[in-house]
Design a protein around this motif. Structure first.
Motif, PDB file in Angstrom:
ATOM      1  N   ASP A   1     -14.624  13.566  18.347  1.00  0.00           N
ATOM      2  CA  ASP A   1     -15.046  14.860  18.862  1.00  0.00           C
ATOM      3  C   ASP A   1     -16.156  14.699  19.895  1.00  0.00           C
TER       4      ASP A   1
ATOM      5  N   GLN B   1     -19.595  14.076   7.762  1.00  0.00           N
ATOM      6  CA  GLN B   1     -19.276  15.399   7.214  1.00  0.00           C
ATOM      7  C   GLN B   1     -18.033  15.982   7.854  1.00  0.00           C
ATOM      8  N   GLU B   2     -17.794  15.618   9.095  1.00  0.00           N
ATOM      9  CA  GLU B   2     -16.689  16.210   9.835  1.00  0.00           C
ATOM     10  C   GLU B   2     -15.383  15.468   9.608  1.00  0.00           C
TER      11      GLU B   2
ATOM     12  N   PRO C   1     -13.543  19.384   6.999  1.00  0.00           N
ATOM     13  CA  PRO C   1     -13.515  18.378   8.076  1.00  0.00           C
ATOM     14  C   PRO C   1     -12.673  18.842   9.256  1.00  0.00           C
ATOM     15  N   LYS C   2     -12.986  18.249  10.418  1.00  0.00           N
ATOM     16  CA  LYS C   2     -12.184  18.507  11.609  1.00  0.00           C
ATOM     17  C   LYS C   2     -11.048  17.505  11.693  1.00  0.00           C
TER      18      LYS C   2
END
Lengths: 255, 339
Positions: free
Chosen positions: A66, A92-93, A170-171
């Motif tokens: 990202d 975290q993502e 999450p992404k």
């Protein structure tokens, strides 16, 4: 939304001592894309996956998620290693699902899912529990919240593990051979959950041996061998008409 | 499709038994219980009888011997001084073990931490405290207030800023607790470390992948699972500590069970009865601890040993909920709403 890739790897390399596990992996994963990585064992698939959320340190090249460099910060033309806290913040993502589930055996399914949101994101117990119940229902285990992992079948455990990863919102989701440790009759239920997740627009990188799943769900299939990407492209094309000798040899063994 | 198949199954079964029945007539009768003469162990009985006889002779003999002073044993066993001293021994054990467990846990975590400074400190501590006798350590702590009469704060070799008289090590009870705890901590840290290492690496990895810090991973994931490995040997250490407290005589602290019974016998010249009195009290405490340990071990084996529970709660019944189509459907709709 944006055209920036979710994961951008440029000539990523990784050594364990003198053993070169990754020798320049370059690939791009767009938001919402499902990328499946296949290849013989020891080809570096899992290591690459673990590099993406910085469970392993990248030794060379550039790897960003990202738009953010993984594990390092760039200031001018110098790279600085991230503090442990900052690295944890990046994670975290990124959700990860392991081959051997790695559920916490001393906690119930529900507690497994709420642990990180409460401790890391500071969610209230009530909020986290509500969200966890919702996620467990989503993976078809709404009635199993109070069960300890040892009471669940392998497929159920892996679905709890998926819910646990999703609880951090999450992404990007990483799957490290999520069905390899399962009895054959339990593989389907986990793959179904993953299919649903892919349909929902989650960006996913899946290391797998399930060619059927890759054919059906993946947008891109990557064949890795000896630490390099040998071939990448739409799964149907690669599975039916592999260009490279090594891909042909591998596919002839697994298909 | 499944129905005709099951019909065929039912048809097939009586045929199969009939064929088997023709072969062997006795098949229909319930299996006959085996009646056999059990293997005999004559020597076990002989040895047991001899040992019981020997014990009886020893007890009868001991009851008659005046050196044991049984009347004195009866007289002192519930003596107030003795029961108070037993209380002191108990608290010495409790405080020392609490200190040892806390310091031991810290040391173990330090040794396993990625920080090389913490690692070396822990290693050095264990090297010193496990490498020298506890008796010698207790003597040292007894005289430490003579070596360091005051604590000072300031730049070395200049006038100190703050001076505090050393009152910690002039209190002999506190000195004893510190001395015992510091020594025991070295052993406890090894026990804790073994427990922490027994937890599968995947656990810490999963926790890290969930963005939990190293400290959180230890606290919420690794340590709770390590407990069931740590508890049994810790119970052992508690029992061992209870008896090690008798060494506080080296400090010298003499208000514990052994110290007081020795003090009394020095006046009355009856050492043997008072040794028996002290031993009986130690035995009482260790027996209670053994029972307690049993229950704590049971408590901390939760989440494991579920093999039994698995048999009780039918896992096969849970499988039908895992029908491939079912989880897929709610997932699709829910997820669709989200995306």
């Amino acid at each position: 939304m944006t055209d920036a890739p979710m994961v951008l790897a440029e000539r990523v390399s990784k050594n364990f001592g003198s053993n070169k596990v990754l020798r320049g992996i370059s690939l791009e994963v767009d938001p919402g894309e499902v990328l499946c990585i296949v290849g013989p064992s020891g080809s570096g698939k899992s290591t690459f996956l673990r590099c993406i959320n910085h469970l392993e340190r990248v030794d060379g090249g550039r790897l960003s998620v990202d738009g953010q460099l993984v594990g390092y910060r760039q200031k001018g033309d110098k790279l600085y290693e991230l503090k442990l806290k900052e690295a944890a913040f990046q994670r975290q993502e990124i959700g990860m699902v392991f081959q051997r589930f790695n559920l916490f055996p001393h906690l119930t399914a529900l507690e497994n899912v709420t642990l990180a949101p409460v401790r890391v994101k500071g969610l209230s117990k009530a909020k986290a529990t509500a969200r966890a119940t919702e996620l467990l229902e989503r993976v078809g285990l709404g009635d199993k919240g109070g069960a300890y992992p040892a009471h669940l079948s392998g497929g159920q455990q892996q679905r709890v593990a998926i819910a646990r990863a999703l609880a951090m919102d999450p992404k990007l989701m990483l799957f490290d051979e999520p069905t390899s440790a399962l009895d054959p009759e339990l593989v389907g239920e986990v793959l179904d959950v993953m299919k649903g997740l892919a349909k929902s627009g989650m960006t996913m990188i899946v290391v797998t041996h399930e060619m059927g799943f890759a054919r059906e769900v993946a947008d891109t299939l990557v064949f890795m061998d000896e630490g390099v990407v040998v071939e990448a492209g739409p799964p149907r094309q690669i599975l039916s008409d592999p260009q490279h000798e090594r891909t042909k040899a591998f596919l002839s063994k697994v298909l | 499709m499944s129905e005709p198949k099951s019909d065929r199954m039912i048809e097939a079964e009586p045929g199969a038994t009939a064929r088997a029945g023709r072969k062997r007539d006795a098949d229909n009768a319930p299996p006959e219980a085996i009646v056999a003469i059990p293997l005999r162990h004559p020597w076990r009985n002989v040895v047991a009888v001899l040992l019981v006889l020997g014990l009886a002779v020893f007890i009868l003999d001991a009851a008659q011997r005046s050196d044991y002073g049984w009347t004195d044993v009866g007289k002192y066993i519930f003596d107030r001084r003795i029961s108070q001293a037993a209380w002191v021994t108990l608290w010495l054990t409790v405080y020392a073990m609490i200190g040892a467990i806390v310091i031991g846990l810290l040391l173990a975590i330090m040794r396993l931490s990625p920080n090389p400074v913490l690692k070396s400190i822990a290693w050095l501590y264990i090297w010193i405290f496990r490498g020298t006798p506890v008796y010698v350590q207790l003597v040292f702590w007894g005289i430490v207030s003579l070596i360091y009469p005051v604590f000072t704060l300031g730049i070395p070799f200049t006038e100190p800023w703050v001076t505090i008289p050393n009152e910690v090590f002039t209190n002999l009870f506190i000195t004893a607790v510190i001395g015992l705890a510091l020594n025991e901590a070295a052993y406890m840290s090894e026990i804790v470390r073994a427990g922490l290492l027994s937890v599968d690496e995947g656990q810490a990895e999963a926790s890290t992948a969930l963005a939990m810090s190293w400290g959180q991973t230890m606290r919420f994931v690794v340590v709770p699972q390590a407990m069931k490995i740590i508890i049994p040997p810790t119970g052992n250490e508690v029992i061992s500590m209870l008896k090690t407290t008798s060494l506080v005589a080296a400090i010298p602290l003499s208000i514990d069970l052994y110290g007081v019974s020795r003090g009394i016998s020095a006046v009355t010249f009856t050492p043997v009865p008072l040794l028996l009195v002290a031993s009986l009290w130690y035995l009482l405490f260790t027996s209670i601890l053994m029972v307690g340990q049993h229950f704590i071990e049971k408590r901390f084996s939760r989440g494991t040993g579920r093999v039994k529970a698995d048999k009780d709660s039918p896992t096969p019944e849970t499988a039908p909920t895992a029908v491939p189509g079912e989880p897929g459907a709610p997932l699709g709709t829910d997820a669709g709403g989200k995306g």
